[in-house]
Design a protein around this motif. Structure first.
Motif, short mmCIF file in Angstrom:
data_model
loop_
_atom_site.label_atom_id
_atom_site.label_comp_id
_atom_site.label_asym_id
_atom_site.label_seq_id
_atom_site.Cartn_x
_atom_site.Cartn_y
_atom_site.Cartn_z
N MET A 1 0.86 -1.18 0.00
CA MET A 1 0.00 0.00 0.00
C MET A 1 0.90 1.24 0.00
SD MET A 1 -2.97 0.94 2.72
CE MET A 1 -4.47 0.29 2.10
N SER A 2 0.63 2.15 -0.89
CA SER A 2 1.46 3.33 -1.01
C SER A 2 1.13 4.34 0.09
CB SER A 2 1.28 3.98 -2.39
OG SER A 2 0.00 4.57 -2.44
N ASP A 3 1.99 5.31 0.23
CA ASP A 3 1.78 6.35 1.25
C ASP A 3 0.52 7.15 0.96
OD1 ASP A 3 4.04 5.63 2.63
OD2 ASP A 3 5.33 7.10 1.62
N LEU A 4 0.25 7.39 -0.31
CA LEU A 4 -0.94 8.15 -0.69
C LEU A 4 -2.22 7.39 -0.29
CD1 LEU A 4 -2.19 10.59 -2.02
CD2 LEU A 4 -2.05 9.38 -4.21
N GLN A 5 -2.24 6.09 -0.53
CA GLN A 5 -3.40 5.29 -0.17
C GLN A 5 -3.60 5.25 1.35
OE1 GLN A 5 -2.47 1.62 -2.11
NE2 GLN A 5 -3.75 2.10 -3.89
N ARG A 6 -2.51 5.15 2.09
CA ARG A 6 -2.60 5.16 3.56
C ARG A 6 -3.15 6.49 4.06
NH1 ARG A 6 2.83 3.47 4.04
NH2 ARG A 6 2.81 1.33 3.42
N GLU A 7 -2.68 7.58 3.45
CA GLU A 7 -3.14 8.91 3.85
C GLU A 7 -4.61 9.09 3.54
OE1 GLU A 7 -2.07 13.57 2.91
OE2 GLU A 7 -0.59 12.02 2.48
N VAL A 8 -5.05 8.62 2.37
CA VAL A 8 -6.46 8.72 1.99
C VAL A 8 -7.33 7.91 2.94
CG1 VAL A 8 -8.14 8.09 0.21
CG2 VAL A 8 -6.05 9.31 -0.42
N SER A 9 -6.91 6.69 3.26
CA SER A 9 -7.71 5.86 4.17
C SER A 9 -7.75 6.47 5.58
CB SER A 9 -7.16 4.43 4.22
OG SER A 9 -5.87 4.41 4.78
N GLU A 10 -6.68 7.10 6.00
CA GLU A 10 -6.67 7.77 7.31
C GLU A 10 -7.63 8.96 7.32
OE1 GLU A 10 -5.73 8.62 11.23
OE2 GLU A 10 -5.24 6.84 10.06
N LEU A 11 -7.64 9.74 6.24
CA LEU A 11 -8.56 10.87 6.14
C LEU A 11 -10.01 10.40 6.08
CD1 LEU A 11 -6.67 13.23 3.67
CD2 LEU A 11 -7.10 13.60 6.10
#
Length: 94
Positions: A1-11
């Protein structure tokens, strides 16, 4: 999982938590309960002048009890039917 996907899921998780926290039923129910308590206390022992204005009806007491009932209805509704967290559709990986 990329950093962008992790950030989106956290948001998305934070957004769902904020939506549950600021559910309008909680705000309306809380305000009606608070004002209902205040009006009920004011209606427990009305003055003679207040009773004369209301033609002998304990209007503050009845209005306060109705506000309490409505506020409790909203809070019970919130407890029995909470907002479902938004579901995220899984994107197909290439």
């Amino acid at each position: 999982m990329s950093d962008l996907q992790r950030e989106v899921s956290e948001l998305e998780r934070k957004s769902a938590t904020a939506a549950r926290l600021f559910d309008i039923r909680r705000i309306i129910g809380g305000l009606f309960v608070v004002y209902g308590v205040i009006v009920t206390i004011a209606g427990i022992s009305p003055s003679v002048a207040d009773l004369e204005k209301a033609e002998g009806v304990h209007i503050n007491l009845w209005t306060g009890l109705a506000m309490l009932a409505l506020g409790l209805f909203f809070l019970i509704w919130l407890k029995l039917r909470p907002i479902a967290p938004p579901t995220v559709a899984a994107e197909p990986t290439e």
